[in-house]
Design a protein around this motif. Structure first.
Motif, PDB file in Angstrom:
ATOM      1  N   HIS A   8      61.230  28.233  40.718  1.00  0.00           N
ATOM      2  CA  HIS A   8      60.467  27.755  39.571  1.00  0.00           C
ATOM      3  C   HIS A   8      59.443  28.826  39.236  1.00  0.00           C
ATOM      4  O   HIS A   8      58.555  29.106  40.027  1.00  0.00           O
ATOM      5  CB  HIS A   8      59.754  26.432  39.859  1.00  0.00           C
ATOM      6  CG  HIS A   8      60.699  25.368  40.303  1.00  0.00           C
ATOM      7  ND1 HIS A   8      61.355  24.564  39.412  1.00  0.00           N
ATOM      8  CD2 HIS A   8      61.122  25.009  41.541  1.00  0.00           C
ATOM      9  CE1 HIS A   8      62.129  23.728  40.078  1.00  0.00           C
ATOM     10  NE2 HIS A   8      61.998  23.985  41.357  1.00  0.00           N
ATOM     11  N   LYS A  39      57.204  25.261  43.229  1.00  0.00           N
ATOM     12  CA  LYS A  39      56.536  23.966  43.159  1.00  0.00           C
ATOM     13  C   LYS A  39      56.345  23.364  44.544  1.00  0.00           C
ATOM     14  O   LYS A  39      55.356  22.712  44.825  1.00  0.00           O
ATOM     15  CB  LYS A  39      57.355  23.025  42.265  1.00  0.00           C
ATOM     16  CG  LYS A  39      56.711  21.696  42.050  1.00  0.00           C
ATOM     17  CD  LYS A  39      57.520  20.851  41.083  1.00  0.00           C
ATOM     18  CE  LYS A  39      56.922  20.888  39.724  1.00  0.00           C
ATOM     19  NZ  LYS A  39      57.492  19.903  38.815  1.00  0.00           N
ATOM     20  N   ASP A 452      59.939  23.645  32.762  1.00  0.00           N
ATOM     21  CA  ASP A 452      58.809  24.372  33.329  1.00  0.00           C
ATOM     22  C   ASP A 452      57.951  24.923  32.200  1.00  0.00           C
ATOM     23  O   ASP A 452      58.346  24.896  31.028  1.00  0.00           O
ATOM     24  CB  ASP A 452      59.304  25.523  34.214  1.00  0.00           C
ATOM     25  CG  ASP A 452      59.980  25.029  35.487  1.00  0.00           C
ATOM     26  OD1 ASP A 452      59.504  24.031  36.051  1.00  0.00           O
ATOM     27  OD2 ASP A 452      60.985  25.641  35.896  1.00  0.00           O
TER      28      ASP A 452
END
Length: 593
Positions: A8, A39, A452
């Motif tokens: 991410h 994350k 995201d």
């Protein structure tokens, strides 16, 4: 970090986000991005989100009466009007006024929505290529400008004459039904000359401009959707989805006005209506200029957007690919595509039965469509207010089964002439969009959880695009299946037992395939928390991502080409385009086959 772990990364370097992390020794933005924690590496006070209240980004929830919210609502009001009007013209203008065949009408409905299948690409455009430092507002203005130009052209170029003139429209309904089926035996020589048998062949200009206009407002809608995702990220988890529900309630609600105008003002003899007056299609297109102009004004003076930093395109694409590799992404896309592919199976007779068997007048159809829109908007409002924590699987399953039972009963009674009444038949339209509306708003909730920071447009576009792409593909499939049955306007006008069985068989196939859509519900997580957990813990697969991209591209190309074929006489007879597979001969000349 191992190669198989979820990745991410962040491409929008806003100061608020940078202040929360230590930078690396390198001053390079790319090096910084590569060093950002995933994350799962954040301080896990709340296991599902970055912030303690469950929000996915800082800033706090947006006030629904603020300038920013009103600006976005203005965009969706205009979208609702255009999106409500263009499909509403299908029955009075293309089925009645121009006497389209069932497969041609199905192709029109697909073409004006097919551009939505390109949402992911336009989402990437708005994410990666700001104009003047702004990523969303300029594309809203450009999109509405394109749509406005198309509406102007369609408003000022004279529309073709109707298939049945106003004079012929005064003949008995039984005679009109035969004429629509191509039987002119009950007409005098003078009356035959009043039939514009080439009406449907002269409509491609308006169909293609309607498609281009749909592309324009869709571009604006994609930019607005990306902003909605950004604002939704700021909402705490217990109310996340509130803004989306309000906006899409407004979108559906605003579509009621064009439905009423079309229903009341397009109910004259040339539309098979009961009024002795009506307005032409050109005037309707002229009216659509005003919401386009309003949306442009709203984007210029109400929508609030800060300048952003242009991301590195190579890094953006790489990280988007990494997101596609995540199980949460391809699993949700697989559910959306497969479920909608089967749910959207129908019969080509659906667009002809109201005209020939049920004798549904445009006014009746529009009034029930308004009631249906109110019901859909109300259902989205209820989901947003009371159902943010309902089980998604159960909600979709119950709505789908209930609507199928209602629709199936009404269609069988109409097909076998047990009860043929325009009001009874259009009752089946009333709850028809409930499952679609619920699926749509749930897909929006899913997109917010998956996206995201920095890729909002592409992710929201992809999650909704795969469902949009399933619609034209399923249309092509059921048109091909139905090409083997007696389902043309001429067939239904004869109303024989063989034709009734053909209609019954086509619906039996369609509803069996519709039920199969429920088999894919296990792919959908039951709620937001489960989806976030799948995003954190699900494995990644390059093969699955490659399959997703390949299926998307192949289905998009196939759907576009085959539906375009149905609009042209030279190719419309082929089964893949919805024809019967037999050569079409006109004036002793083979024009297809």
């Amino acid at each position: 970090m191992s190669n198989g772990d979820p990745v991410h990364k962040v491409w929008l370097f806003d100061e608020a986000h940078l202040a929360r992390h230590d930078t690396t020794a390198s001053d390079s933005p790319i090096a910084y991005v590569q060093a950002l924690p995933t994350k799962t590496e954040f301080d896990d006070k709340d296991e599902n989100n970055f912030l303690p209240d469950g929000a996915l980004r800082e800033g706090g929830a947006l006030e629904l009466m603020s300038r920013e919210a009103l600006g976005l609502l203005g965009q969706y009001v205009a979208v609702g009007i255009i999106y409500g009007c263009l499909p509403a013209l299908l029955y009075p203008v293309y089925v009645k006024y121009l006497n389209f065949a069932g497969y041609q009408a199905a192709s029109y409905s697909v073409l004006i929505t097919l551009c939505w299948s390109f949402k992911v690409f336009l989402g990437m455009l708005t994410d990666c290529f700001p104009i003047g430092g702004y990523k969303r507002r300029p594309y809203m203005i450009i999109g509405w400008g394109i749509c406005c130009a198309c509406m102007c052209l369609m408003a000022f170029v004279p529309f073709p004459d109707p298939y049945i003139s106003k004079t012929l429209g005064e003949l008995p309904e039984a005679t009109i039904s035969k004429v629509r089926g191509g039987d002119f035996s009950n007409l005098t020589a003078a009356q035959k000359n009043m039939v514009n048998i080439n009406a449907s062949e002269r409509s491609n200009f308006w169909i293609l401009l309607s498609t281009l206009g749909s592309f324009g407002y869709m571009l604006a809608n994609v930019a607005a959707d990306a902003m909605v995702v950004e604002y939704a990220h700021r909402e705490p988890i217990h109310i996340r989805g509130r803004l989306q529900s309000a906006i899409y309630t407004m979108r559906y609600g605003s579509s009621m006005a064009p439905l009423l105008i079309v229903g009341i003002c397009m109910n004259g003899p040339e539309y098979d209506g009961s009024f002795n007056w009506s307005i032409g299609p050109n005037l309707i297109f002229g009216m659509l200029i005003f919401p386009c102009a309003f949306a442009i004004w709203s984007a210029l003076f109400l929508v609030v957007e800060d300048r952003g930093v242009k991301p590195y395109f190579h890094s953006y694409v790489q990280n988007l690919w990494n997101l596609l590799r995540l199980r949460v992404m391809w699993q949700i896309c697989a559910f959306r595509f497969c479920s909608n592919l089967f749910y959207n199976f129908d019969s080509t007779a659906t667009l002809i039965i109201p005209s020939i068997w049920a004798n549904v007048q445009p006014l009746t159809k529009s009034l029930f469509a308004v009631a249906n829109t109110i019901l859909v908007a109300f259902s989205i409002y209820i989901v947003g207010k009371y159902g943010l924590h309902w089980n998604w699987r159960t909600t979709i399953a119950l709505a789908t089964i209930a609507v199928m039972l209602i629709d199936g009963t009404i269609l069988i009674l109409t097909t076998w002439n047990i009860l043929r009444n325009q009001y009874f038949f259009t009752t089946s339209l009333l709850p028809d969009s409930l499952p679609s509306g619920i699926r749509f708003i749930i897909s929006g909730y899913c997109a917010v959880e998956i996206a995201d920071i920095g890729n909002e447009g592409a992710v929201f576009g992809l999650v909704t695009t795969v469902a949009n792409l399933a619609t034209p593909l399923s249309t092509v499939c059921y048109k091909y299946i139905d090409s083997y049955f007696e389902l043309t306007s001429a067939d239904l006008a004869q109303d024989t037992t063989a034709v009734r069985w053909s209609v019954t068989y086509s619906y039996a196939i369609a509803y069996t395939l519709k039920l199969l859509c429920l088999a894919f519900l296990p792919l959908l997580p039951p709620q937001k928390a489960a989806l976030q957990k799948l995003k954190r813990t699900g494995r990644s697969s390059s093969r699955a991502a490659a399959i997703l991209v390949a299926v998307f591209v192949a289905a998009l190309a196939f759907s576009f080409i085959t539906n375009l074929m149905a609009l042209f006489p030279q190719t419309s007879c082929y089964r893949i385009a919805g024809g019967n597979g037999q050569p079409t001969i006109k004036n002793n000349i083979t024009i297809c086959g």
